[in-house]
Design a protein around this motif. Structure first.
Motif, short mmCIF file in Angstrom:
data_model
loop_
_atom_site.label_atom_id
_atom_site.label_comp_id
_atom_site.label_asym_id
_atom_site.label_seq_id
_atom_site.Cartn_x
_atom_site.Cartn_y
_atom_site.Cartn_z
N LYS A 76 0.80 -1.23 0.00
CA LYS A 76 0.00 0.00 0.00
C LYS A 76 0.83 1.28 0.00
N TYR A 77 2.17 1.16 0.16
CA TYR A 77 3.00 2.36 0.13
C TYR A 77 3.80 2.48 -1.16
N ILE A 90 3.66 5.79 -2.84
CA ILE A 90 4.36 6.82 -2.07
C ILE A 90 5.86 6.64 -2.18
N GLU A 111 7.00 7.86 -5.32
CA GLU A 111 6.93 9.32 -5.38
C GLU A 111 8.10 9.98 -4.65
N VAL A 112 8.41 9.51 -3.46
CA VAL A 112 9.47 10.17 -2.70
C VAL A 112 10.84 9.58 -3.00
N ASP A 113 10.87 8.48 -3.73
CA ASP A 113 12.15 7.94 -4.17
C ASP A 113 13.06 7.67 -3.00
N ILE A 114 12.56 6.94 -2.02
CA ILE A 114 13.33 6.73 -0.81
C ILE A 114 14.56 5.86 -1.08
N LEU A 115 15.63 6.24 -0.44
CA LEU A 115 16.92 5.55 -0.59
C LEU A 115 16.80 4.11 -0.10
N GLU A 153 18.14 0.41 1.34
CA GLU A 153 19.01 0.18 2.50
C GLU A 153 20.48 0.00 2.14
N HIS A 159 22.17 1.35 -0.44
CA HIS A 159 22.77 2.65 -0.71
C HIS A 159 22.82 3.52 0.54
N ALA A 160 21.80 3.39 1.38
CA ALA A 160 21.80 4.15 2.63
C ALA A 160 23.02 3.78 3.47
N GLN A 161 23.32 2.49 3.47
CA GLN A 161 24.47 2.01 4.23
C GLN A 161 25.78 2.59 3.67
N LEU A 162 25.92 2.54 2.37
CA LEU A 162 27.11 3.09 1.72
C LEU A 162 27.26 4.58 1.98
N LEU A 163 26.16 5.28 1.83
CA LEU A 163 26.19 6.72 2.01
C LEU A 163 26.52 7.08 3.46
N ALA A 164 25.97 6.30 4.38
CA ALA A 164 26.26 6.52 5.79
C ALA A 164 27.75 6.33 6.07
#
Lengths: 107, 107
Positions: A3-4, A7, A10-14, A16, A18-23
């Motif tokens: 159901k998301y 959304i 739409e928000v193009d959430i990062l 996990e 890539h989030a880890q790499l970026l962190a």
DNA sequence: GGAATATATGAACAAGTATTCAGATATAAT
DNA sequence: ATTATATCTGAATACTTGTTCATATATTCC
């Protein structure tokens, strides 16, 4: 699909991974000692002993930190006799540093 | 004045107070969960429940993280009834995020 | 008022991190 | 070869940090 899904698209959430790499990248800039090392190397290559002296870090701590920065390819090394000279590896590092500094100084 | 004074001036090393501040700024970007929150808020304001759902974080963890981001003035809030909508506070945040992302994706 | 919902908070705990210490490796100088 | 110097390494430790759990506050609805 859930159901998301719309959304999320739409928000193009990062994701996990890539989030880890970026962190990991930003973590390199998240410690005062490392930032002082980076600032020291901004315009100049420098050997470990000198970095240690001007930052006030012990040689061991300096070496540990430099290893982390090198593993992230943020600095590169050049060996000259028994000295190892470190310098920033690419322009991105300077730009990130300057942008952050600009943020805390003005606005 | 000491024997490194000229070098320090030359390399313009970051003083400890500013290094601390800058480290705090970059620390905001140094965790995968916070980066996913920031990425979610990049183009859209969003309430806590929605942020929690699309990031997969618990509501409590989300709230804790948002508090940290707000204390650094990286996000701002708008209250609407019992919901609180969060959005990125300034363009700097997006720029830093995009620059970091660009670095891990290309080069 | 009382129940339901959205968010915030503080304490506790596990996991991560920066530094120190002792010692290892590598190169240079004598 | 021995000694001195520069850097690196691994283990130990103190500190920080992200999450959970239980609970508190605030707002809406009945």
């Amino acid at each position: 699909m859930n159901k998301y899904s719309d959304i999320i698209r739409e928000v193009d959430i990062l994701d996990e991974q890539h989030a880890q790499l970026l962190a990991e990248l930003f973590s390199a800039f998240s410690d005062p000692s490392r930032l002082r090392i980076i600032s020291a190397l901004k315009d100049l290559e420098m050997n470990v002993g000198t970095i240690s002296e001007i930052t006030g870090l012990s040689e061991s701590a300096t070496s540990h930190q430099l290893r982390g920065l090198r593993q992230l390819r943020l600095v590169r090394t050049r060996k000259e006799g028994r000295q190892v000279f470190y310098s920033l590896d690419d322009e991105h590092v300077k730009v990130l540093y300057d942008l952050g500094l600009n943020h805390i100084l003005h606005g």
